[in-house]
Design an enzyme around this catalytic site. Structure first.
Site, PDB file in Angstrom:
ATOM      1  N   TYR A  71       0.803  -1.209  -0.172  1.00  0.00           N
ATOM      2  CA  TYR A  71      -0.144   0.096   0.097  1.00  0.00           C
ATOM      3  C   TYR A  71       0.994   1.117   0.234  1.00  0.00           C
ATOM      4  O   TYR A  71       2.228   1.228  -0.615  1.00  0.00           O
ATOM      5  CB  TYR A  71      -1.068  -0.033   1.305  1.00  0.00           C
ATOM      6  CG  TYR A  71      -2.060   0.672   0.869  1.00  0.00           C
ATOM      7  CD1 TYR A  71      -2.976   0.579  -0.182  1.00  0.00           C
ATOM      8  CD2 TYR A  71      -2.582   2.091   1.403  1.00  0.00           C
ATOM      9  CE1 TYR A  71      -4.101   1.290  -0.443  1.00  0.00           C
ATOM     10  CE2 TYR A  71      -3.508   2.714   1.023  1.00  0.00           C
ATOM     11  CZ  TYR A  71      -4.408   2.260   0.234  1.00  0.00           C
ATOM     12  OH  TYR A  71      -5.293   3.090  -0.222  1.00  0.00           O
ATOM     13  N   ARG A 122      -8.795  10.399  -8.353  1.00  0.00           N
ATOM     14  CA  ARG A 122      -8.126  11.319  -7.333  1.00  0.00           C
ATOM     15  C   ARG A 122      -7.164  10.084  -6.760  1.00  0.00           C
ATOM     16  O   ARG A 122      -7.594   9.937  -5.501  1.00  0.00           O
ATOM     17  CB  ARG A 122      -8.629  12.097  -6.702  1.00  0.00           C
ATOM     18  CG  ARG A 122      -8.004  13.228  -5.884  1.00  0.00           C
ATOM     19  CD  ARG A 122      -8.600  13.304  -4.425  1.00  0.00           C
ATOM     20  NE  ARG A 122      -9.018  12.462  -3.698  1.00  0.00           N
ATOM     21  CZ  ARG A 122      -8.105  11.850  -2.718  1.00  0.00           C
ATOM     22  NH1 ARG A 122      -6.841  12.365  -2.602  1.00  0.00           N
ATOM     23  NH2 ARG A 122      -8.235  10.918  -1.961  1.00  0.00           N
ATOM     24  N   LYS A 176      -6.328  -2.161  -0.997  1.00  0.00           N
ATOM     25  CA  LYS A 176      -7.269  -1.843   0.072  1.00  0.00           C
ATOM     26  C   LYS A 176      -7.773  -3.000   0.692  1.00  0.00           C
ATOM     27  O   LYS A 176      -7.822  -3.419   1.762  1.00  0.00           O
ATOM     28  CB  LYS A 176      -8.367  -0.855  -0.304  1.00  0.00           C
ATOM     29  CG  LYS A 176      -8.015   0.172  -0.311  1.00  0.00           C
ATOM     30  CD  LYS A 176      -8.044   1.052   1.158  1.00  0.00           C
ATOM     31  CE  LYS A 176      -7.632   2.703   0.942  1.00  0.00           C
ATOM     32  NZ  LYS A 176      -7.678   3.420   2.297  1.00  0.00           N
ATOM     33  N   GLU A 191     -13.539   4.890  -2.994  1.00  0.00           N
ATOM     34  CA  GLU A 191     -12.167   5.022  -2.684  1.00  0.00           C
ATOM     35  C   GLU A 191     -11.563   6.166  -3.914  1.00  0.00           C
ATOM     36  O   GLU A 191     -11.933   5.642  -4.926  1.00  0.00           O
ATOM     37  CB  GLU A 191     -11.442   3.853  -2.653  1.00  0.00           C
ATOM     38  CG  GLU A 191     -10.099   3.691  -2.497  1.00  0.00           C
ATOM     39  CD  GLU A 191      -9.917   4.386  -0.633  1.00  0.00           C
ATOM     40  OE1 GLU A 191      -8.890   4.763  -0.570  1.00  0.00           O
ATOM     41  OE2 GLU A 191     -10.638   3.951   0.118  1.00  0.00           O
ATOM     42  N   ASP A 192     -10.934   7.022  -3.367  1.00  0.00           N
ATOM     43  CA  ASP A 192     -10.345   8.044  -4.443  1.00  0.00           C
ATOM     44  C   ASP A 192     -10.989   8.427  -5.508  1.00  0.00           C
ATOM     45  O   ASP A 192     -10.837   8.680  -6.802  1.00  0.00           O
ATOM     46  CB  ASP A 192      -9.095   6.965  -4.736  1.00  0.00           C
ATOM     47  CG  ASP A 192      -8.019   7.072  -3.901  1.00  0.00           C
ATOM     48  OD1 ASP A 192      -8.350   7.814  -2.810  1.00  0.00           O
ATOM     49  OD2 ASP A 192      -6.882   6.562  -4.305  1.00  0.00           O
ATOM     50  N   ASP A 232     -13.549   6.126   2.411  1.00  0.00           N
ATOM     51  CA  ASP A 232     -12.496   6.040   3.409  1.00  0.00           C
ATOM     52  C   ASP A 232     -11.745   7.545   3.272  1.00  0.00           C
ATOM     53  O   ASP A 232     -11.191   7.941   4.068  1.00  0.00           O
ATOM     54  CB  ASP A 232     -11.645   5.077   2.858  1.00  0.00           C
ATOM     55  CG  ASP A 232     -10.347   4.629   3.844  1.00  0.00           C
ATOM     56  OD1 ASP A 232     -10.664   4.729   5.126  1.00  0.00           O
ATOM     57  OD2 ASP A 232      -9.382   4.756   3.370  1.00  0.00           O
ATOM     58  N   ASP A 233     -11.620   8.152   2.100  1.00  0.00           N
ATOM     59  CA  ASP A 233     -10.785   9.367   2.131  1.00  0.00           C
ATOM     60  C   ASP A 233     -11.387  10.353   2.681  1.00  0.00           C
ATOM     61  O   ASP A 233     -10.825  11.114   3.568  1.00  0.00           O
ATOM     62  CB  ASP A 233     -10.774   9.875   0.691  1.00  0.00           C
ATOM     63  CG  ASP A 233     -10.340   8.670  -0.472  1.00  0.00           C
ATOM     64  OD1 ASP A 233      -9.115   8.520  -0.039  1.00  0.00           O
ATOM     65  OD2 ASP A 233     -11.002   8.091  -1.337  1.00  0.00           O
ATOM     66  N   ASN A 282      -0.104  11.940   1.315  1.00  0.00           N
ATOM     67  CA  ASN A 282       1.011  10.544   0.806  1.00  0.00           C
ATOM     68  C   ASN A 282       0.648  10.707  -0.791  1.00  0.00           C
ATOM     69  O   ASN A 282      -0.305  11.241  -1.188  1.00  0.00           O
ATOM     70  CB  ASN A 282       0.611   9.503   1.576  1.00  0.00           C
ATOM     71  CG  ASN A 282      -1.031   8.998   1.410  1.00  0.00           C
ATOM     72  OD1 ASN A 282      -1.436   9.184   0.272  1.00  0.00           O
ATOM     73  ND2 ASN A 282      -1.334   8.710   2.591  1.00  0.00           N
ATOM     74  N   ASN A 314      -2.072   6.395   9.293  1.00  0.00           N
ATOM     75  CA  ASN A 314      -2.505   5.423   8.153  1.00  0.00           C
ATOM     76  C   ASN A 314      -3.835   4.935   8.347  1.00  0.00           C
ATOM     77  O   ASN A 314      -4.304   4.422   9.636  1.00  0.00           O
ATOM     78  CB  ASN A 314      -1.488   4.338   8.197  1.00  0.00           C
ATOM     79  CG  ASN A 314      -1.574   3.504   6.848  1.00  0.00           C
ATOM     80  OD1 ASN A 314      -2.739   2.961   6.336  1.00  0.00           O
ATOM     81  ND2 ASN A 314      -0.500   3.246   6.104  1.00  0.00           N
TER      82      ASN A 314
END
Length: 571
Positions: free
Chosen positions: A108, A161, A179, A251-252, A274-275, A416, A461
């Site tokens: 990851y 993203r 993930k 996600e993203d 999650d973001d 990150n 994290n």
């Protein structure tokens, strides 16, 4: 054989898989490689297809570790591990679980970011489901083609993203794959219950469109109603296929889609982002733990964010929820938080504009300011949080200003991969004379101070949070995942930080203990679910933590040793 006895393999396993002979070696979930015993090899019809040595899992693990050590860089190690996952799933998770601190930065962040950028180059074997904008009307059929029937968790991205790297289109598949590997390695979710999905709606990244190795559709991003219709069809088909309790993690997605999809679906399905929520939970957890160093309550602090995207807004919203529990009103909590975006401080009447609905709730009656140092000197924040993926923005002047205003400033550089971190751990400690409480999104090595103290920077994290929340949602049948669940997860994680950890500079438990953190969080999610009547598992287990431990995935090999059965004579 005498008395009508005949050797059989564990028939339930093999009948379920319809595998025999060489096919066993091609199925990553059944393949044990050189760990197959002689009796298993003979019974399965694979004797002679493997070298004669029978290895223990420990020897196999050592072989993998030595191979990884001889690779030139972490991207090559990533490729090696993905190849291992494709051929021997149990061994893959053995290596991950037993060496989590070393392996997580490879499978990851930060290495997965580079892996996504090079996804076409390192592509070996497809993992997950690729759904394009041109598949509208057929998504239910595509989900039916997925070989696993009992999917409990889906991680989906549209690749717009990816981390702090921007639009990577179809290459974003590396994120759901990574993930879900952590779902299993950290929280013990059965791998067969996990489905990674990329919604390929094109990309506006010209370098990818011009790349002959690009594996996605070569079109600019589709937007508007056809894009929304694709997401709606996917959500409807996934829940129809796998049930109302199937967890779907966004996600993203880019900011403009992430917030609205979360709002649109959070009360219809079992979803989270999650973001927004996972990042918020792990950041708030670190801040709660930091208070045991700085003293006082959460509501005694003032917060400044470099960034006003989904991560920053998610953290801010959860901080407000936590401060409300301390007795503040919604307005009082928001008043303690200021955000800056690329145009400067978010204010009610900002001349440069760009204050969206989500940012507006943190827009106060302040003068426009565009310089971070000036904002710090004006507001004198006790907590500085970076989540805008602007590498190095926390300069020496910025860090020193925080140190001059606070005895123990809290500085979280959460962006990150590492190249996007607002500052390094060494810089934060150096320019505050070792007085700051520091955490980062990417991993940093321990720092030795001039006085000989060794500080271990905490890595904020998301893996401390989202695997445990997912495990709890799956095991206890949580119907909706609220922000309050993420606040409970944050408090649970913070409660596992010991005084020894704090003395070492940590505001999170060591990463090697993240599996235990996930079990505790899963149990707390269950407790919250039953208390608030959103858990659908009945009857309620007497001991929730014991129930969680009983249902986590094991990377130990199953036995295929022949057994003898008595079969009735057939006439």
């Amino acid at each position: 054989m005498e008395n009508g006895e005949e050797p059989r393999v564990q028939r339930d396993h093999l009948l379920r898989s319809n595998h025999w002979g060489p096919d066993i070696l091609r199925d990553s979930r059944l393949n044990k490689g050189t760990a197959f015993t002689l009796r298993e090899r003979q019974a399965l019809g694979i004797h002679g297809l493997l070298p004669p040595v029978v290895s223990t899992p420990e020897v196999q693990e050592e072989r993998i570790l030595r191979n990884l050590a001889h690779q030139a860089n972490d991207l090559d190690r990533y490729v090696q591990l993905m190849d291992l996952q494709d051929r021997n799933e149990k061994l893959f998770y053995r290596v991950l679980c037993n060496h989590l601190e070393e392996m997580m930065p490879i499978v990851y962040t930060p290495t997965v970011g580079l892996a996504c950028q090079r996804y076409g180059f390192i592509f070996r074997r497809p993992r997950g489901l690729f759904i394009t904008i041109h598949d509208r009307g057929h998504i239910e059929d595509m989900l039916s083609a997925w070989p696993e029937q009992n999917v409990k968790a889906v991680v989906v991205t549209d690749g717009e993203r990816i981390l702090g790297l921007g639009d990577l289109g179809c290459y974003g598949m590396g994120i759901p794959v990574g993930k879900l590997a952590l779902y299993t390695a950290i929280a013990g979710v059965e791998p067969s219950q996990c489905l990674p999905v990329v919604l390929d709606v094109g990309t506006n990244n010209k370098s990818l469109l011009d790349d002959p190795l690009y594996i996605g559709i070569r079109e600019n991003r589709h937007t508007g109603q056809e894009y929304d219709d694709l997401v709606e069809e996917f959500m409807t088909a996934a829940v129809k296929r796998y049930g109302q309790s199937c967890l779907i993690q966004f996600e993203d997605f880019a900011n403009h889609n992430a917030f609205r999809f979360l709002e649109k679906y959070r009360n219809r399905y079992c979803v989270f982002n999650d973001d927004i929520q996972g990042t918020a939970s792990v950041a708030v957890s670190g801040i709660i733990a930091s208070l045991r160093i700085t003293g006082g309550k959460l509501s005694d602090n003032s917060f400044l964010f470099q960034g006003a995207g989904e991560a920053s807004l998610g953290i801010a919203d959860l901080l407000v929820e936590a401060m409300k529990e301390e007795g503040l009103s919604l307005e009082e909590g928001r008043a303690k938080i200021n955000l800056m975006d690329r145009k400067g401080l978010i204010t009610k009447n900002r001349k440069s504009g760009g204050v969206t609905e989500h940012k507006a709730r943190y827009a106060h009656d302040n003068e426009d300011m565009s310089d971070l140092l000036s904002v710090i000197q004006h507001f004198k924040p006790t907590v500085l949080i970076g989540a805008a993926a602007v590498g190095g923005v926390f300069t020496q002047d910025i860090i020193e200003a925080m140190g001059s205003l606070n005895k123990s400033p809290i500085i979280f550089a959460l962006s990150n991969p590492t190249s996007k971190a607002e500052c390094t751990a060494e810089e934060a400690y150096k320019y505050t004379q070792g007085r700051c409480v520091f955490a980062s999104g990417s991993p940093f090595n321990p720092v030795t101070l001039p006085d000989g103290r060794v500080l271990h920077p905490g890595q904020g994290n998301n893996s401390y949070i989202f695997p445990g929340v997912a495990l709890g949602a799956i095991l206890f049948g949580i119907r909706h995942i609220s922000d309050e669940i993420f606040l409970e997860a944050a408090k649970t994680c913070a409660g596992l930080v010991t005084q020894q950890h704090l003395n070492e500079g940590r505001v999170y438990p060591p990463l090697a203990e993240v599996g235990e953190v996930s079990i505790k969080i899963a149990a707390s999610v269950g407790e919250y679910g039953f208390k608030n009547q959103i858990a659908s598992l009945y009857p309620r287990p007497d001991d929730l933590e014991k129930y969680v431990r009983k249902h986590i995935y094991s990377y130990s090999y199953e036995s295929f040793e022949p057994r003898f059965y008595d079969w009735p004579n057939e006439s």
